[in-house]
Design a protein around this motif. Sequence first.
Motif, mmCIF file in Angstrom:
data_model
loop_
_atom_site.group_PDB
_atom_site.id
_atom_site.type_symbol
_atom_site.label_atom_id
_atom_site.label_comp_id
_atom_site.label_asym_id
_atom_site.label_seq_id
_atom_site.Cartn_x
_atom_site.Cartn_y
_atom_site.Cartn_z
ATOM 1 N N ASP A 315 0.859 -1.176 0.000
ATOM 2 C CA ASP A 315 0.000 0.000 0.000
ATOM 3 C C ASP A 315 0.898 1.229 0.000
ATOM 4 O O ASP A 315 2.124 1.126 -0.029
ATOM 5 C CB ASP A 315 -0.969 0.000 1.192
ATOM 6 N N LEU A 401 -1.748 4.322 -4.646
ATOM 7 C CA LEU A 401 -3.205 4.437 -4.589
ATOM 8 C C LEU A 401 -3.655 5.258 -5.789
ATOM 9 O O LEU A 401 -3.221 6.396 -5.972
ATOM 10 C CB LEU A 401 -3.651 5.114 -3.294
ATOM 11 N N TRP A 408 -11.280 3.687 -6.160
ATOM 12 C CA TRP A 408 -10.031 3.794 -5.430
ATOM 13 C C TRP A 408 -9.404 2.405 -5.351
ATOM 14 O O TRP A 408 -10.020 1.469 -4.852
ATOM 15 C CB TRP A 408 -10.281 4.334 -4.019
ATOM 16 N N CYS A 409 -8.170 2.291 -5.818
ATOM 17 C CA CYS A 409 -7.520 0.983 -5.852
ATOM 18 C C CYS A 409 -6.032 1.137 -5.541
ATOM 19 O O CYS A 409 -5.421 2.159 -5.850
ATOM 20 C CB CYS A 409 -7.667 0.314 -7.225
ATOM 21 N N TYR A 410 -5.478 0.092 -4.932
ATOM 22 C CA TYR A 410 -4.037 -0.028 -4.781
ATOM 23 C C TYR A 410 -3.482 -0.841 -5.955
ATOM 24 O O TYR A 410 -4.083 -1.821 -6.389
ATOM 25 C CB TYR A 410 -3.663 -0.729 -3.477
ATOM 26 N N SER A 423 -9.129 -3.078 -4.803
ATOM 27 C CA SER A 423 -10.028 -2.007 -4.400
ATOM 28 C C SER A 423 -10.119 -1.938 -2.883
ATOM 29 O O SER A 423 -9.658 -2.832 -2.171
ATOM 30 C CB SER A 423 -11.416 -2.228 -5.014
ATOM 31 N N TRP A 424 -10.743 -0.879 -2.379
ATOM 32 C CA TRP A 424 -10.824 -0.669 -0.934
ATOM 33 C C TRP A 424 -11.638 -1.759 -0.239
ATOM 34 O O TRP A 424 -11.451 -2.039 0.938
ATOM 35 C CB TRP A 424 -11.451 0.698 -0.654
ATOM 36 N N ASP A 425 -12.551 -2.414 -0.994
ATOM 37 C CA ASP A 425 -13.358 -3.486 -0.408
ATOM 38 C C ASP A 425 -12.791 -4.866 -0.739
ATOM 39 O O ASP A 425 -13.507 -5.858 -0.745
ATOM 40 C CB ASP A 425 -14.804 -3.381 -0.887
ATOM 41 N N ILE A 512 -6.723 6.924 2.408
ATOM 42 C CA ILE A 512 -7.729 6.094 3.080
ATOM 43 C C ILE A 512 -7.959 6.583 4.506
ATOM 44 O O ILE A 512 -9.101 6.713 4.976
ATOM 45 C CB ILE A 512 -7.294 4.623 3.069
ATOM 46 N N TRP A 515 -10.012 9.678 4.454
ATOM 47 C CA TRP A 515 -11.438 9.424 4.238
ATOM 48 C C TRP A 515 -12.130 9.093 5.563
ATOM 49 O O TRP A 515 -13.226 9.563 5.862
ATOM 50 C CB TRP A 515 -11.602 8.294 3.236
#
Length: 556
Positions: A315, A401, A408-410, A423-425, A512, A515
Amino acid sequence: MTRFLTWCLLLLLLMAGSAVAQSSEGEESRWFTLDALNSGLGEPPEAARRQTPRESLRSFLGLTREGEFAAAAHLLNLSELPPEEQASRGGELARQLASVLQRGDWLEPSDLPGRRDAMVEDPSGQHPLAGQPRRNLRLTSLDAEGETHDIRIARYRVGEDDPVWLITPDTLAFVPVLYATYGPSWLEQRIPERFQRKLGMLQLWEWLAIPLFLLLVGLLGWAVHRVTAALAARLPAGGLAKRFVAQVPMPIAFIAMSLLAQLLLDGVVSFSGVATATFRVLLIVIMAWGMGLAALRLVDTFLLQMTHRLVGEIDDTRHRDERRLLTSLYALRRGIILVTVAAVTVYILAQINLFGTLGLSLLASASVLTVLVGIAGQAVLGNILSSFQVSLAKPIRMGDLVVFEGQWCYVEGIFYTFIRLRSWDERRLIVPIKYFVSRPFQNLSAKDARLYRRVTLTLHLSADVECLRQRFIELAREEEDVIEPEKLECHVTAQHEATLEVSCYLMTREPIGGWVAENNLREKLLAFVRDEHPEWWPREVVALDRHDITTGSGPS
């Protein structure tokens, strides 16, 4: 006048002699001239057809297949032997050469020229030898005792007889050496003769032995795979050895299978040319593939170890130099894969001797192959080139990121043809590299992971902005991911008929976390307004005139 006629006559004689010499030289270039040929064998039988290379090889293979080795000796040039030995040794040389050709290579007479002069017929004119007669052809090359020997057939003529095509004396000189390598194996010498009859392309015993041969090799591969997997399970967890051994059971199994098959073919059993040629190509491909894959797995193990040791979780909280290092490691891996694949391909082509047999054909059709590969592999090649472009220019790095198409993706992996985004999820997006670099995207980690965030509230015109500003600064200082408190700002950014818009700005450590901090501050500010200043909530003001109050009427 007499002198003039004399000079003319001499000139004509010189021209005629030159023409005869050139004609003789041209004829001599089409065959080898001998004073005598196989004088100790007598007249050749009718079955020994020797006018063209194709007929000569077909006759030799046919006669030796029927066991008529004395007749097959007429297809050999025995001029290096004394005439009294040609009859006795010719048949034996024919038998040994037939055995070598049967097990050493798969020769097809139809591949040889059907013309008497062996001229290369190429209507396109791209073959470098097109239109030229030949008097010496190479049938195949075989390795024995560390050296490569050519088996050749050449065209010979004795006096005014018709030229014939025969196996050359140079070939016959090393037939005993080749026979010691490619002759019948220990097992074949003990097989009853009734099982050595031909059944299709193979002998009867080969149809029974080949399945057993494959079964034995397969069992060894299965056993090696199980042993390697069990060894990996017993090694300490997290170690370099365990990671490597856990990835190589399949390559090690294929290498062991290839070695066992080669050992059996060299010392225990030997098959006919068609089976031997097929097994040799397969063994070379399997061995090269297994060793190349094992080498790549070793490289992957070292890269994975370095990734966990130097970078850890992928990350943008890590230092940018560490993420750049990880990107370079992935680029190095792709380079090693490319070099390994090229080296394995060259090794396979060299081992199966495709360069010598197909070189001219490949050269002649290079333009066609280039066009076909360019059309069929345009997408793949485009992605590979884009992959190296990303690795060199580094518009993204491992762990960056990015905001790609609103998500939003790493950046979790940069491969030859695609990029893997997390993705964040925790979903994984697989995006072709060429498509990725052709679309605009935001790299939130390109220079610094810090990011401004904004909290926006809509309040009544009577709200005390200074009071709200002080409360926002107090709450923001308590958030862990909020940095640089001197950059905290709170201002009215818009006004409407009955409301105003208050925007609060904060600097966060990384996107992140920012946010999360933004959401926390929004909740706390809303709670502050609700508990201490509910009059700041937006509300609708309705003005009633005197008539409405008197009559008791109002808005419905």
